[in-house]
Design a protein around this motif. Structure first.
Motif, PDB file in Angstrom:
ATOM      1  N   ARG A 103      73.853  70.189  -5.316  1.00  0.00           N
ATOM      2  CA  ARG A 103      74.716  70.847  -4.346  1.00  0.00           C
ATOM      3  C   ARG A 103      73.923  71.267  -3.110  1.00  0.00           C
ATOM      4  O   ARG A 103      74.382  71.107  -1.976  1.00  0.00           O
ATOM      5  CB  ARG A 103      75.390  72.053  -4.990  1.00  0.00           C
ATOM      6  CG  ARG A 103      76.401  71.691  -6.077  1.00  0.00           C
ATOM      7  CD  ARG A 103      76.811  72.909  -6.883  1.00  0.00           C
ATOM      8  NE  ARG A 103      77.236  73.995  -6.024  1.00  0.00           N
ATOM      9  CZ  ARG A 103      77.334  75.270  -6.435  1.00  0.00           C
ATOM     10  NH1 ARG A 103      77.012  75.592  -7.677  1.00  0.00           N
ATOM     11  NH2 ARG A 103      77.735  76.203  -5.592  1.00  0.00           N
ATOM     12  N   VAL A 104      72.741  71.812  -3.339  1.00  0.00           N
ATOM     13  CA  VAL A 104      71.900  72.230  -2.215  1.00  0.00           C
ATOM     14  C   VAL A 104      71.486  71.023  -1.382  1.00  0.00           C
ATOM     15  O   VAL A 104      71.514  71.054  -0.143  1.00  0.00           O
ATOM     16  CB  VAL A 104      70.667  72.991  -2.733  1.00  0.00           C
ATOM     17  CG1 VAL A 104      69.672  73.235  -1.603  1.00  0.00           C
ATOM     18  CG2 VAL A 104      71.090  74.316  -3.377  1.00  0.00           C
ATOM     19  N   GLU A 105      71.120  69.939  -2.059  1.00  0.00           N
ATOM     20  CA  GLU A 105      70.730  68.719  -1.349  1.00  0.00           C
ATOM     21  C   GLU A 105      71.874  68.198  -0.488  1.00  0.00           C
ATOM     22  O   GLU A 105      71.671  67.754   0.646  1.00  0.00           O
ATOM     23  CB  GLU A 105      70.299  67.658  -2.354  1.00  0.00           C
ATOM     24  CG  GLU A 105      69.842  66.357  -1.723  1.00  0.00           C
ATOM     25  CD  GLU A 105      69.450  65.313  -2.754  1.00  0.00           C
ATOM     26  OE1 GLU A 105      68.974  64.245  -2.352  1.00  0.00           O
ATOM     27  OE2 GLU A 105      69.616  65.574  -3.959  1.00  0.00           O
ATOM     28  N   ALA A 106      73.096  68.262  -1.018  1.00  0.00           N
ATOM     29  CA  ALA A 106      74.247  67.784  -0.250  1.00  0.00           C
ATOM     30  C   ALA A 106      74.500  68.656   0.977  1.00  0.00           C
ATOM     31  O   ALA A 106      74.906  68.155   2.036  1.00  0.00           O
ATOM     32  CB  ALA A 106      75.482  67.766  -1.147  1.00  0.00           C
ATOM     33  N   LEU A 107      74.256  69.960   0.856  1.00  0.00           N
ATOM     34  CA  LEU A 107      74.459  70.849   1.995  1.00  0.00           C
ATOM     35  C   LEU A 107      73.422  70.637   3.093  1.00  0.00           C
ATOM     36  O   LEU A 107      73.664  70.975   4.256  1.00  0.00           O
ATOM     37  CB  LEU A 107      74.424  72.309   1.538  1.00  0.00           C
ATOM     38  CG  LEU A 107      75.680  72.815   0.818  1.00  0.00           C
ATOM     39  CD1 LEU A 107      75.436  74.186   0.214  1.00  0.00           C
ATOM     40  CD2 LEU A 107      76.874  72.845   1.764  1.00  0.00           C
ATOM     41  N   LEU A 108      72.278  70.094   2.734  1.00  0.00           N
ATOM     42  CA  LEU A 108      71.245  69.818   3.730  1.00  0.00           C
ATOM     43  C   LEU A 108      71.498  68.507   4.473  1.00  0.00           C
ATOM     44  O   LEU A 108      70.796  68.188   5.428  1.00  0.00           O
ATOM     45  CB  LEU A 108      69.866  69.788   3.068  1.00  0.00           C
ATOM     46  CG  LEU A 108      69.399  71.129   2.470  1.00  0.00           C
ATOM     47  CD1 LEU A 108      68.066  70.966   1.761  1.00  0.00           C
ATOM     48  CD2 LEU A 108      69.318  72.200   3.550  1.00  0.00           C
ATOM     49  N   LEU A 109      72.497  67.748   4.009  1.00  0.00           N
ATOM     50  CA  LEU A 109      72.892  66.512   4.681  1.00  0.00           C
ATOM     51  C   LEU A 109      74.034  66.800   5.643  1.00  0.00           C
ATOM     52  O   LEU A 109      74.653  67.864   5.588  1.00  0.00           O
ATOM     53  CB  LEU A 109      73.319  65.472   3.641  1.00  0.00           C
ATOM     54  CG  LEU A 109      72.240  65.013   2.652  1.00  0.00           C
ATOM     55  CD1 LEU A 109      72.858  64.096   1.597  1.00  0.00           C
ATOM     56  CD2 LEU A 109      71.101  64.323   3.380  1.00  0.00           C
ATOM     57  N   PRO A 110      74.358  65.871   6.540  1.00  0.00           N
ATOM     58  CA  PRO A 110      75.498  66.079   7.442  1.00  0.00           C
ATOM     59  C   PRO A 110      76.795  66.278   6.668  1.00  0.00           C
ATOM     60  O   PRO A 110      76.937  65.830   5.522  1.00  0.00           O
ATOM     61  CB  PRO A 110      75.529  64.785   8.269  1.00  0.00           C
ATOM     62  CG  PRO A 110      74.134  64.260   8.206  1.00  0.00           C
ATOM     63  CD  PRO A 110      73.620  64.633   6.856  1.00  0.00           C
ATOM     64  N   GLU A 111      77.739  66.932   7.298  1.00  0.00           N
ATOM     65  CA  GLU A 111      79.029  67.203   6.662  1.00  0.00           C
ATOM     66  C   GLU A 111      79.729  65.897   6.309  1.00  0.00           C
ATOM     67  O   GLU A 111      79.831  64.989   7.140  1.00  0.00           O
ATOM     68  CB  GLU A 111      79.906  68.021   7.606  1.00  0.00           C
ATOM     69  CG  GLU A 111      81.271  68.347   7.033  1.00  0.00           C
ATOM     70  CD  GLU A 111      82.122  69.130   8.023  1.00  0.00           C
ATOM     71  OE1 GLU A 111      83.279  69.426   7.699  1.00  0.00           O
ATOM     72  OE2 GLU A 111      81.612  69.424   9.133  1.00  0.00           O
ATOM     73  N   PRO A 112      80.214  65.753   5.064  1.00  0.00           N
ATOM     74  CA  PRO A 112      80.928  64.523   4.689  1.00  0.00           C
ATOM     75  C   PRO A 112      82.228  64.406   5.457  1.00  0.00           C
ATOM     76  O   PRO A 112      82.894  65.407   5.745  1.00  0.00           O
ATOM     77  CB  PRO A 112      81.174  64.705   3.189  1.00  0.00           C
ATOM     78  CG  PRO A 112      81.118  66.173   2.961  1.00  0.00           C
ATOM     79  CD  PRO A 112      80.127  66.717   3.952  1.00  0.00           C
ATOM     80  N   VAL A 113      82.590  63.192   5.786  1.00  0.00           N
ATOM     81  CA  VAL A 113      83.813  62.942   6.553  1.00  0.00           C
ATOM     82  C   VAL A 113      84.833  62.262   5.653  1.00  0.00           C
ATOM     83  O   VAL A 113      84.477  61.600   4.666  1.00  0.00           O
ATOM     84  CB  VAL A 113      83.515  62.056   7.778  1.00  0.00           C
ATOM     85  CG1 VAL A 113      82.583  62.789   8.726  1.00  0.00           C
ATOM     86  CG2 VAL A 113      82.908  60.715   7.358  1.00  0.00           C
ATOM     87  N   PRO A 114      86.117  62.439   5.965  1.00  0.00           N
ATOM     88  CA  PRO A 114      87.146  61.764   5.169  1.00  0.00           C
ATOM     89  C   PRO A 114      86.936  60.254   5.173  1.00  0.00           C
ATOM     90  O   PRO A 114      86.444  59.685   6.145  1.00  0.00           O
ATOM     91  CB  PRO A 114      88.453  62.151   5.870  1.00  0.00           C
ATOM     92  CG  PRO A 114      88.126  63.414   6.588  1.00  0.00           C
ATOM     93  CD  PRO A 114      86.684  63.279   7.002  1.00  0.00           C
ATOM     94  N   PRO A 115      87.299  59.593   4.074  1.00  0.00           N
ATOM     95  CA  PRO A 115      87.074  58.154   3.981  1.00  0.00           C
ATOM     96  C   PRO A 115      87.906  57.390   4.996  1.00  0.00           C
ATOM     97  O   PRO A 115      89.020  57.757   5.331  1.00  0.00           O
ATOM     98  CB  PRO A 115      87.517  57.820   2.551  1.00  0.00           C
ATOM     99  CG  PRO A 115      88.465  58.908   2.179  1.00  0.00           C
ATOM    100  CD  PRO A 115      87.955  60.130   2.876  1.00  0.00           C
ATOM    101  N   ARG A 116      87.322  56.323   5.485  1.00  0.00           N
ATOM    102  CA  ARG A 116      88.013  55.467   6.434  1.00  0.00           C
ATOM    103  C   ARG A 116      87.912  54.009   5.994  1.00  0.00           C
ATOM    104  O   ARG A 116      87.033  53.658   5.227  1.00  0.00           O
ATOM    105  CB  ARG A 116      87.391  55.593   7.826  1.00  0.00           C
ATOM    106  CG  ARG A 116      87.475  56.984   8.439  1.00  0.00           C
ATOM    107  CD  ARG A 116      86.799  57.025   9.787  1.00  0.00           C
ATOM    108  NE  ARG A 116      86.846  58.356  10.379  1.00  0.00           N
ATOM    109  CZ  ARG A 116      86.290  58.683  11.534  1.00  0.00           C
ATOM    110  NH1 ARG A 116      85.633  57.748  12.227  1.00  0.00           N
ATOM    111  NH2 ARG A 116      86.372  59.910  11.988  1.00  0.00           N
ATOM    112  N   GLY A 117      88.802  53.236   6.533  1.00  0.00           N
ATOM    113  CA  GLY A 117      88.716  51.792   6.350  1.00  0.00           C
ATOM    114  C   GLY A 117      88.561  51.366   4.912  1.00  0.00           C
ATOM    115  O   GLY A 117      89.386  51.640   4.049  1.00  0.00           O
ATOM    116  N   GLY A 118      87.413  50.695   4.631  1.00  0.00           N
ATOM    117  CA  GLY A 118      87.199  50.089   3.330  1.00  0.00           C
ATOM    118  C   GLY A 118      87.160  51.094   2.198  1.00  0.00           C
ATOM    119  O   GLY A 118      87.746  50.863   1.138  1.00  0.00           O
TER     120      GLY A 118
END
Length: 313
Positions: free
Chosen positions: A257-272
């Motif tokens: 969870r901490v590792e994910a917070l250190l990454l950019p904010e996830p965006v809603p899925p698009r396209g494929g």
């Protein structure tokens, strides 16, 4: 009746593959999408399993509607009654487990409210005195509104900005009614053991969902990551208030969870990715529906065949 047995077996085995597919798909989606995918998959897989069991259970009943003697049914399909009895026993066991799990949910929730009786309220936050270090979202119970429960020990363990993250995390659980998603998946998990892995995956993604909401509320992902890490470390060093076992910032694989917070904010899925997600859920719906229809059609054809054999014989 061979193909009916094949369909039934495949229907009962399908949840293993379906659960694995849903879990892999959830890991590729933002937390909110992942949670709804897992809950939807759990409900659909449970429905497909129940459709197969109900179909098997109704074989003797369908035969009786056609006024077929039971011994004639057994001659054409010796396994009909044993399989119907087995299906009935499985469903009865599922019903008992469902009742027990529902009772356990209610008793744990009631015990959690009793355990925080000494807390002092400040809006939607309830601070429990003592040296224990814990925090969790406490859903509403018997007319009482849901509250964010934090021990004084946890409040002392965090810096002011980190406290804001913790409170935002637990408020996200309450606002999103995450306890209902968790409860639904936990209850339908009694239908098939494969659904249990979805329950475990859902617990992680619910915490990730609340993490993202907290990070957005404070506007600082690194602060949110630091707060979650500090709260987990402080909570693991001491005991905890006996509370609701889910929806706590200190639960789950905190390093991920901490590792994910250190990454950019996830965006809603698009396209494929979106198309893959929709296709996977659609495939689950179609598979469950086709399995149920195949079992029903096969049993109907069996009864008709048995009736014709009896008349011609």
């Amino acid at each position: 009746m061979t193909y009916v047995l094949v369909v039934v077996v495949l229907t009962l085995a399908f949840p293993w593959g379906g659960a694995a597919l849903a879990g892999r798909l959830a890991d590729r989606l933002p937390p909110r999408w992942a949670c709804w995918t897992l809950v939807g998959a759990a409900v659909l897989l449970a429905g497909g399993t129940l459709s197969a069991l109900i179909g098997l259970f109704h074989v003797p009943f369908l035969a009786s509607l056609e006024r077929l003697p039971l011994n004639h049914v057994l001659k054409l399909w010796p396994a009909a009654v044993p399989l119907a009895c087995a299906a009935g026993a499985v469903m009865l066991t599922q019903l008992v487990l469902l009742a027990r799990r529902w009772t356990r949910h209610r008793s744990l929730l009631g015990a959690a409210w009793l355990s925080v009786g000494a807390g002092t309220g400040d809006g939607d936050v309830l601070v429990v005195p003592g040296t224990d270090v814990d925090a969790f979202a406490l859903p509403g119970y018997r007319g009482r509104q849901g509250r964010v429960v934090v021990t004084s020990g946890m409040m002392r363990s965090l810096k002011p900005g980190e406290r804001e993250v913790l409170l935002a995390h637990e408020r996200a659980h309450l606002a999103g009614r995450h306890h209902l998603l968790s409860a639904v998946t936990d209850l339908v998990a009694v239908v098939h053991p494969a659904i249990r892995r979805l329950r475990e995956a859902l617990a992680f993604h619910l915490e990730r969902w609340a993490d993202e909401e907290a990070a957005a509320a404070v506007g600082d992902r690194r602060l949110a990551a630091a707060a979650i890490a500090r709260a987990a470390l402080a909570g693991s060093a001491r005991g905890r208030v006996a509370g609701y076992p889910l929806l706590s910032a200190t639960r789950g694989p905190v390093p991920r969870r901490v590792e994910a917070l250190l990454l950019p904010e996830p965006v809603p899925p698009r396209g494929g990715v979106r198309r893959v997600g929709v296709a996977a859920l659609a495939a689950s719906v179609v598979a469950a529906a086709v399995a149920a229809l195949a079992v029903a059609f096969g049993l109907h054809e069996y009864v008709e065949f048995a009736a014709r054999r009896l008349i011609c014989g």
